[in-house]
Design an enzyme around this catalytic site. Structure first.
Site, PDB file in Angstrom:
ATOM      1  CB  CYS A 137      11.186  12.245   1.134  1.00  0.00           C
ATOM      2  SG  CYS A 137       9.613  11.944   0.293  1.00  0.00           S
ATOM      3  CG  ASP A 148      -4.097   2.921  -2.940  1.00  0.00           C
ATOM      4  OD1 ASP A 148      -2.919   2.509  -3.009  1.00  0.00           O
ATOM      5  OD2 ASP A 148      -4.659   3.505  -3.880  1.00  0.00           O
ATOM      6  CG  ASP A 149       0.371   3.818  -1.894  1.00  0.00           C
ATOM      7  OD1 ASP A 149       0.302   4.951  -2.384  1.00  0.00           O
ATOM      8  OD2 ASP A 149       0.404   2.786  -2.589  1.00  0.00           O
ATOM      9  CB  CYS A 196      15.789  10.773 -11.559  1.00  0.00           C
ATOM     10  SG  CYS A 196      16.472  11.957 -10.422  1.00  0.00           S
ATOM     11  CB  CYS A 246       6.641  17.093  -3.171  1.00  0.00           C
ATOM     12  SG  CYS A 246       8.394  16.852  -2.837  1.00  0.00           S
ATOM     13  CB  CYS A 283      10.234  16.283   4.466  1.00  0.00           C
ATOM     14  SG  CYS A 283       9.218  17.452   3.522  1.00  0.00           S
ATOM     15  CB  SER A 341       3.157   0.856  -3.633  1.00  0.00           C
ATOM     16  OG  SER A 341       1.915   1.408  -4.019  1.00  0.00           O
TER      17      SER A 341
END
EC number: 2.4.2.14
Length: 500
Positions: free
Chosen positions: A259, A383-384, A9, A420, A476, A316
């Site tokens: 994060c 790509d990520d 969110c 996660c 993290c 991205s």
């Protein structure tokens, strides 16, 4: 359809502004990438006719533009100079439960309170079991509701003391916006897992998950809300007065665990999070990818008359691919960035085609190749991340249909090996491609159909982020290393305790 982890969110808050609800609407629109299942806004004002504080709310399933598609919502319903908003993704099983749409709001002995949450409580199962034994009834399957129960059960005298008491009992990842009758409260957990920023527009304060939500309303970024900080802005707060600031103690030490995947994938490149621009960090990821995997060590059979091309998986990965090309060119290695994949931005999450749709067709509804760019060239796809590997395989298959000389796949993050538990939706460990193939890179390359597959190392990831961001705070990396900074109850069931 999207073979990527999902953030659960985005949150936004506004205090002491005549257009609080409308500006929150725009803020949520900018944060749409952080949650597309539902959206909601809650406002607060004193109703002279009823002689009491009221908190109207408007919440529904769908994108922000669909949920708030009527001007009357802002003119007649969402009155007040303070507002909080929430975009949400959901987990399987509770996806269409309207009780889970945030912000939540309740009325209890100390007044009204509403809350929007980005994160996941690591001790949610224990708290839920405790409340069940006490006979507490639950309205939702979200762990956010637990915070409201902790507030309402607190024995402290004032509402602010009750909020601080409740926050002292939760563990894990939580960035929060809360609205009381006369206060806007913004909170980041002591480890600072999820981002949250403070801004100002006109003479009023606002808070948001990412600074791109400030840009859309011409707000000015002030600073990040610090890990463990509870920022309190009352109904008369202006930018000339400093908000009250409180700090939570970290039970598991004081190390910050921001994060790192926010930089890799989640956040918009035009946002500033954790003290640095996302675009800058992603370019640095590409730079380190070039250091570890220079193009002349990747390419095997490049046609002599054509430079190797680097294409990104939009959107991205665009800036990481640019960083990779720039670093190679700086070192005298021949390559060029090309747009070889086109993304269709108008495909919704519920897109359905006639008949029994294959995953390959789903990928084609979202991506298409540029044949003239790819044919006869040595192609490097950047790509990520790779999660299950299914979408990567179909993308590679589409590219190979355009007859490239060779195809290589570079990833600007390490292999994802663990889920996660701090506010992102990952597949189970056994579904992750790196685990299915026991981290055998050659076997994984064969699975997705490329000549070679290469990842950025965990050290390279951390070093790239720290070089781009001089902030001394830590990150993290649990999804890449299985090193969880806050203990997690691994017995959590999604249907029983929904992560948001």
């Amino acid at each position: 359809m999207i073979d990527k982890p999902r953030d659960y969110c985005g949150i936004f808050g506004m205090q002491n502004h005549p257009d609080a609800a409308f500006l929150t609407y725009y803020g949520l629109h900018a944060l749409q990438h952080r949650g597309q299942e539902s959206a909601g806004i809650v406002t607060s004002h004193f109703d002279e006719d009823q002689n009491r504080w009221v908190m109207p709310a408007h919440r529904d399933f769908g994108l922000v533009l669909n949920v708030f598609d009527d001007q009357n919502i802002f003119e007649n319903e969402l009155k007040g100079t303070a507002a909080i908003g929430h975009n949400r993704y959901s987990t399987t099983g509770a996806a269409r439960n309207p009780a889970n749409i945030q912000p939540f709001r309740v009325h209890y002995r100390s007044g009204n309170i509403a809350i929007g949450h980005n994160g996941n409580l690591a001790n949610a199962k224990q708290l839920r079991e405790r409340f069940r034994e006490e006979g507490v009834l639950f309205q939702s399957t979200s762990d956010t509701e637990l915070i409201l129960h902790l507030i309402s059960h607190s024995k402290k005298e004032t509402q602010l003391e009750q909020v601080l008491d409740a926050l002292g009992q939760v563990e894990g990842a939580y960035s929060l916006v809360m609205l009381t009758d006369d206060k806007l409260i913004a909170v980041r957990d002591p480890n600072g897992f999820r981002p949250l920023a403070l801004g100002k527009v006109d003479d009023s304060y606002c808070v948001a998950s990412e600074t791109c939500a400030f840009d859309i309303i011409d707000a000015e970024f002030i600073r990040d809300i610090e890990p463990g900080e509870v920022l309190v802005m009352d109904q008369d707060a202006t930018v000339d007065s400093e908000p009250e600031s409180y700090h939570l103690d970290a039970e598991y030490g004081t190390d910050t665990s921001q994060c790192i995947f926010e930089y890799v994938y989640f956040s918009r490149p035009d946002s500033k999070i954790f003290g640095e621009n996302v675009d800058k960090v992603r370019r640095n990821l590409g730079k380190y990818l070039a250091k570890e995997h220079p193009i002349d060590e990747v390419i095997r059979n490049a046609p002599g008359d054509k430079k190797p091309i680097v294409i990104s998986v939009p959107d991205s990965s665009n800036t990481a691919a640019l960083g990779y090309v720039h670093e190679n060119q700086k070192l005298g290695r021949e390559c060029k960035f090309e747009i070889g994949l086109i993304r269709n931005h108008y495909v919704g999450r519920t897109f359905i085609s006639p008949g029994q749709e294959s995953r390959n067709q789903k990928v084609r509804t979202k991506f298409n190749t540029v044949q003239g760019v790819i044919e006869g060239r040595s192609v490097i796809i950047v790509d990520d991340s790779i999660v299950r590997g299914t979408t990567s395989r179909y993308l590679v298959n589409m590219i190979k249909q355009d007859n490239p000389a060779e195809v290589h796949f570079l990833v600007s993050s390490p292999p994802i090996i663990s889920p996660c538990y701090y506010g992102m939706d990952f597949p189970t460990p056994k579904e992750l491609m790196a685990n299915r193939f026991d981290r055998d890179i050659e076997a994984m390359a064969e699975e997705i159909g490329v000549d070679s597959l290469r990842y950025l190392s965990p050290d390279g990831l951390v070093n790239a982020v720290k070089e781009a961001n001089v902030s001394p705070k830590g990150y993290c990396t649990a999804c890449f290393t299985e090193e969880y900074p806050v203990p997690v109850n691994f017995g959590i069931e999604k249907e029983e305790n929904e992560i948001i």
